[in-house]
Design a protein around this motif. Structure first.
Motif, PDB file in Angstrom:
ATOM      1  N   ALA A  48       1.976  -5.383  -8.084  1.00 59.53           N
ATOM      2  CA  ALA A  48       0.638  -4.903  -7.751  1.00 59.53           C
ATOM      3  C   ALA A  48      -0.244  -5.968  -7.119  1.00 59.53           C
ATOM      4  O   ALA A  48      -1.232  -5.626  -6.452  1.00 59.53           O
ATOM      5  N   SER A  49       0.057  -7.256  -7.320  1.00 59.72           N
ATOM      6  CA  SER A  49      -0.814  -8.290  -6.746  1.00 59.72           C
ATOM      7  C   SER A  49      -0.897  -8.178  -5.229  1.00 59.72           C
ATOM      8  O   SER A  49      -1.908  -8.552  -4.621  1.00 59.72           O
ATOM      9  N   ASN A  50       0.167  -7.651  -4.597  1.00 62.09           N
ATOM     10  CA  ASN A  50       0.180  -7.543  -3.144  1.00 62.09           C
ATOM     11  C   ASN A  50      -0.629  -6.354  -2.627  1.00 62.09           C
ATOM     12  O   ASN A  50      -0.811  -6.206  -1.425  1.00 62.09           O
ATOM     13  N   MET A  51      -1.121  -5.527  -3.539  1.00 59.20           N
ATOM     14  CA  MET A  51      -1.920  -4.388  -3.102  1.00 59.20           C
ATOM     15  C   MET A  51      -3.297  -4.820  -2.617  1.00 59.20           C
ATOM     16  O   MET A  51      -4.005  -4.051  -1.978  1.00 59.20           O
ATOM     17  N   SER A  52      -3.680  -6.053  -2.936  1.00 58.42           N
ATOM     18  CA  SER A  52      -4.922  -6.626  -2.402  1.00 58.42           C
ATOM     19  C   SER A  52      -4.599  -8.032  -1.928  1.00 58.42           C
ATOM     20  O   SER A  52      -4.483  -8.953  -2.729  1.00 58.42           O
ATOM     21  N   TYR A  65      -7.058 -10.757  -3.003  1.00 57.75           N
ATOM     22  CA  TYR A  65      -6.860 -11.126  -4.409  1.00 57.75           C
ATOM     23  C   TYR A  65      -5.629 -12.019  -4.555  1.00 57.75           C
ATOM     24  O   TYR A  65      -5.678 -13.068  -5.209  1.00 57.75           O
ATOM     25  N   GLN A  66      -4.522 -11.615  -3.934  1.00 61.52           N
ATOM     26  CA  GLN A  66      -3.306 -12.404  -4.051  1.00 61.52           C
ATOM     27  C   GLN A  66      -3.498 -13.803  -3.464  1.00 61.52           C
ATOM     28  O   GLN A  66      -2.944 -14.786  -3.969  1.00 61.52           O
ATOM     29  N   ALA A  67      -4.290 -13.908  -2.397  1.00 64.13           N
ATOM     30  CA  ALA A  67      -4.531 -15.212  -1.777  1.00 64.13           C
ATOM     31  C   ALA A  67      -5.150 -16.190  -2.764  1.00 64.13           C
ATOM     32  O   ALA A  67      -4.851 -17.397  -2.734  1.00 64.13           O
ATOM     33  N   GLN A  68      -6.011 -15.708  -3.650  1.00 64.10           N
ATOM     34  CA  GLN A  68      -6.611 -16.587  -4.644  1.00 64.10           C
ATOM     35  C   GLN A  68      -5.562 -17.131  -5.606  1.00 64.10           C
ATOM     36  O   GLN A  68      -5.628 -18.297  -6.030  1.00 64.10           O
ATOM     37  N   SER A  90      -4.091  -5.709   7.701  1.00 67.57           N
ATOM     38  CA  SER A  90      -4.399  -4.881   6.535  1.00 67.57           C
ATOM     39  C   SER A  90      -4.769  -5.752   5.343  1.00 67.57           C
ATOM     40  O   SER A  90      -4.263  -6.867   5.184  1.00 67.57           O
ATOM     41  N   THR A  91      -5.641  -5.247   4.486  1.00 64.38           N
ATOM     42  CA  THR A  91      -5.945  -5.940   3.237  1.00 64.38           C
ATOM     43  C   THR A  91      -5.036  -5.485   2.104  1.00 64.38           C
ATOM     44  O   THR A  91      -5.022  -6.097   1.040  1.00 64.38           O
ATOM     45  N   SER A  92      -4.289  -4.415   2.311  1.00 61.53           N
ATOM     46  CA  SER A  92      -3.476  -3.831   1.242  1.00 61.53           C
ATOM     47  C   SER A  92      -2.005  -4.167   1.453  1.00 61.53           C
ATOM     48  O   SER A  92      -1.632  -4.889   2.384  1.00 61.53           O
ATOM     49  N   GLY A  93      -1.171  -3.620   0.561  1.00 65.05           N
ATOM     50  CA  GLY A  93       0.257  -3.834   0.678  1.00 65.05           C
ATOM     51  C   GLY A  93       0.920  -2.946   1.714  1.00 65.05           C
ATOM     52  O   GLY A  93       2.117  -3.084   1.972  1.00 65.05           O
ATOM     53  N   GLU A 133       1.105 -14.620   2.361  1.00 70.35           N
ATOM     54  CA  GLU A 133       1.245 -13.659   1.283  1.00 70.35           C
ATOM     55  C   GLU A 133       2.611 -13.807   0.634  1.00 70.35           C
ATOM     56  O   GLU A 133       3.480 -14.522   1.136  1.00 70.35           O
ATOM     57  N   VAL A 134       2.771 -13.107  -0.489  1.00 67.86           N
ATOM     58  CA  VAL A 134       4.053 -13.046  -1.184  1.00 67.86           C
ATOM     59  C   VAL A 134       4.466 -11.590  -1.252  1.00 67.86           C
ATOM     60  O   VAL A 134       3.782 -10.765  -1.865  1.00 67.86           O
TER      61      VAL A 134
END
Length: 322
Positions: free
Chosen positions: A127-131, A134-137, A172-175, A286-287
């Motif tokens: 789920a971290s990749n859905m934003s 957020y994941q960048a932090q 995109s900001t989402s996954g 990203e991951v």
């Protein structure tokens, strides 16, 4: 013991992992999203208490002409498809498929804690990749450079960002997959008013070679990408020629950071997207929590599917899980 492979059997990553497992003599239970409407699954937790996850997991899944006890599933490779995205199902079939899908999803979320089942990867961890912001932090905590980023619905703010960084890309900001594109004032300037309806993520444009690192447990498989495209996955569309891939040797500290990053995100199997900047910094975009690794393996010969199969079956795994 059984390894569950939950995904479209003909999709290359799923097929390659299934083949690698079969080559190791593993008992593979294939869970085809297209067949879930005709499958049944039951799950029962017993002996649990409110103080923690202690308890026993029991149940059965019947699919593909076989019945398997959930307690016998020791590992799972997960690339499921939501029932709403499976073509050709009637409303009634979709409802049945949804019930099985949700029960299996519940199984994968508790199977590790209750039965020691190895999961690549738990959907909750994906789920971290859905934003991406957020994941960048989370990525930044592992010592990687994060591109300067703006998520905005204000055209003037976006133009200021583009001028400040002498160029930018948007994505995109989402996954959900999108094509990363360079901002072009002539092409995109007239479309900026559309931001009022939907904010978009802009990032400073970085230059240097792209590297995709597949992390499998504590192993890394790095691929250097040769392409002039902004988004090398769509290089033919953007620059008229496919990207060229070759194996790449990571510095030991970078490999360790990639492994630590994937572990920190709860992802035993991950695709880490890096860029090697001219000043020596390593940027991470990203991951990917469910990497479609087949292209990278086919082009370079790196044994990624074999490594996933080894991890799932516990081959070469230390008692501490490494």
């Amino acid at each position: 013991m059984t390894v569950m492979v939950w995904g479209v059997p003909s999709e290359p990553p799923t097929a390659m992992v299934t083949g690698a497992l079969a080559a190791r003599g593993a008992d593979v239970l294939v869970v085809d999203p297209q067949a879930l409407a005709g499958a049944t699954v039951s799950m029962e937790l017993s002996g649990t208490d409110r103080g923690g996850p202690a308890g026993l997991l029991a149940g059965t899944i019947r699919t593909g002409g076989r019945s398997t006890g959930l307690g016998h599933v020791t590992a799972a490779y997960l690339r499921p498809v939501e029932p709403d995205a499976v073509p050709g199902l009637t409303p009634e079939e979709r409802t049945r498929a949804r019930r099985v899908h949700d029960t299996l999803l519940g199984f994968t979320e508790v199977a590790d804690a209750l039965g020691g089942c190895r999961l690549a990867n738990p959907l909750s961890a994906m789920a971290s990749n859905m934003s991406k912001p957020y994941q960048a932090q989370l990525i930044a905590r592992h010592g990687f450079y994060i591109p300067e980023t703006l998520v905005s619905d204000d055209p003037d703010e976006v133009l200021g960002f583009v001028y400040q960084h002498r160029g930018a890309v948007y994505k995109s900001t989402s996954g959900i997959r999108s094509v990363v594109a360079a901002f072009d004032l002539e092409r995109d300037g007239g479309r900026l008013e559309r931001l009022r309806w939907c904010p978009v993520q802009f990032q400073e444009r970085l230059y240097g070679p792209d590297v995709r690192v597949h992390v499998v447990g504590e192993r890394t498989f790095a691929v250097l990408v040769d392409s002039a495209a902004v988004d090398y996955r769509y290089a033919r569309l953007q620059v008229g020629a496919d990207a060229r891939l070759r194996p790449h040797r990571l510095d030991e500290d970078v490999a360790e950071r990639c492994v630590a990053l994937a572990a920190g995100l709860g992802l035993p199997f991950a695709g880490v997207d890096l860029k090697l900047l001219p000043d020596g910094r390593i940027a991470c975009f990203e991951v990917n929590p469910s990497p479609g690794f087949s292209w990278y393996e086919t082009e370079t010969g790196l044994p990624i599917a074999a490594a996933v199969a080894d991890w799932l079956t516990g081959v070469g795994i230390r008692p501490d899980g490494g």
